[in-house]
Design an enzyme around this catalytic site. Structure first.
Site, PDB file in Angstrom:
ATOM      1  N   LYS A  47      -9.766  -8.231   0.470  1.00 11.44           N
ATOM      2  CA  LYS A  47      -9.795  -9.205   1.563  1.00 11.44           C
ATOM      3  C   LYS A  47      -9.770  -8.589   2.957  1.00 11.44           C
ATOM      4  CE  LYS A  47      -7.508 -12.956  -0.876  1.00 11.44           C
ATOM      5  NZ  LYS A  47      -6.195 -13.589  -1.098  1.00 11.44           N
TER       6      LYS A  47
ATOM      7  N   GLY B 126       3.565  -0.043   0.749  1.00 10.67           N
ATOM      8  CA  GLY B 126       3.809  -0.846   1.953  1.00 10.67           C
ATOM      9  C   GLY B 126       4.066   0.008   3.184  1.00 10.67           C
TER      10      GLY B 126
END
Ligand code: AMP
Length: 395
Positions: free
Chosen positions: A197, A376
């Protein structure tokens, strides 16, 4: 940047935040010890100096004390890897921990129980951090995977060691690798961004447009860009509400002199399935009923040339649905290109989530310059954020 090499640990107890959040099977055996291996150099240096090591980590996401998340399960594995019989304290703070630390001799290693058995760890509680701080003379942070969290053991504890805090060798290597790409990368610098995305990569794109010469965009993100430019993408994955953003990115890149490379052809499929019928299609002429699931051969040639002409390469995100064998070729071929460029002297960093998985799965781990250990934390670094765990040592 202060690292363990700036300290002599003789007769010192090092309180080390490691990332031993390793996967366990149903018998509580470690199934992937990469993270323990990664902390080994730091621990060994401290022991060889004549110091001792107090290791603290979290494991999983327990709610209070849950024995299945006990770090006791990994004591044997850590002992085997470090080559020293590791001692264990059944609590990371309080009398149990303090007594175990007091009894620790030089050359010995103590592992504390799961930090997250106390809610104060993730809430970043100062009193809890202060209790932890009594367990060592020097604070060493070697946990990149949690450096983006302002937890007690990763960030807050550092304030109790104003002069005696430093990065472990793993964390130092992560910081150096990111700096080598984003701060003083040798030009031309190329970033490859893939994945599904645009929305999850947009902050990274915006940050790196100021740093790179070439930006290769691949994977599922491709189709939002192609549709925004008027192309026909059939049933390919697309974020319609991000089309305008895609055009803005292209415009910004042009203004900044960054060359954007999008796929020109794709491996199309008539279904989102490994056994779908496949054909190579031009990226902007995908018929209805078909979707692009991998980069095509012309695209891979173009990407190869860009990569081979780069001196610094950053790779985040696969070029196709690499989990399905029939759509893994683009990601594998890109891996080969980056490996070849690295062999010819380029610096290559692979970081963030699925590209790390792909690199390991296809055996490129030792053919690139550095594979990041933090998902992350890596993504936030690429977004240009200052990680609290890193700032706490630097300040
Ligand atoms: P990310 O977590 O954003 O890096 O995305 C990784 C995921 O993107 C992987 O699971 C891939 O299967 C998926 N992906 C890559 N290319 C495509 C594509 N053309 N269509 C759908 N999914 C894709």
């Amino acid at each position: 940047m202060k690292t363990i090499n700036d300290f002599n640990f003789e007769n010192k107890k090092a309180l080390i935040r490691v990332d031993f959040n390793v996967p366990l099977n149903e018998n509580f055996e470690v199934t992937d010890a990469t993270r323990i291996q990664a902390a080994k150099p730091t621990i060994i240096k401290i022991l060889e100096d004549g110091g001792s090591a107090v290791l603290m980590s979290h494991l999983g996401r327990p709610k209070g004390v849950q024995k299945e998340f006990s770090l006791q399960h990994i004591v044997d594995k850590v002992s085997e890897i470090i080559g020293v019989q590791v001692k264990f304290a059944a609590n990371c703070v309080g009398a149990v921990a303090e007594e175990a630390v007091a009894a620790l001799n030089e050359g010995e290693v103590l592992l504390l129980e799961n930090l997250r058995f106390h809610n104060e760890e993730t809430s970043g509680d100062t009193d809890f951090a202060k209790q932890l701080s009594t367990l060592g003379d020097v604070y060493v942070n070697d946990a990149f995977g949690t450096a983006h969290r302002a937890h007690a053991s990763t960030t807050i504890v550092a304030q109790f060691f104003p002069d005696n805090k430093c990065f472990g060798s793993l964390l130092a290597k992560e910081i150096e690798s990111i700096d080598k790409v984003l701060t003083h990368g040798e030009k031309p610098i190329t970033a490859v961004l893939g994945g599904s995305k645009v929305s999850s990569k947009i902050t990274i794109i915006e940050n790196i447009l100021d740093k790179v010469d070439h930006l290769i965009i691949g994977g599922g993100m491709t189709y939002t860009f192609i549709k925004a430019q008027g192309g026909q993408i059939g049933d390919s994955i697309c974020e319609d509400d991000k089309q305008e953003l895609a055009l803005e990115i292209l415009k910004k890149a042009e203004e900044k002199g960054v060359k954007i490379h999008l796929p020109v052809d794709v491996v199309g499929a008539d279904d989102f399935a490994n056994d779908a019928t496949r054909k190579v299609i031009s990226v902007d002429a995908i018929p209805d009923g078909w979707q692009g699931l991998d980069a095509g051969p012309e695209t891979l040639k173009i990407f190869h040339n860009v990569i081979l002409n780069s001196k610094t390469i950053l790779w985040n995100g696969p070029l196709g649905v690499f989990e399905m064998e029939n759509f893994a070729n683009g990601t594998i071929t890109l891996g080969h290109s980056i490996a070849e460029a690295t062999e010819k002297g380029a610096f290559s960093l692979v970081g963030g989530g699925d590209s790390v998985a792909a690199v390991k799965q296809f055996g490129f781990g030792d053919k690139v310059s550095y594979v990041s250990t933090g998902g992350g934390a890596m993504l936030e670094s690429l977004e240009g954020k200052t990680l609290p765990g890193i700032a706490a040592i630097r300040n």
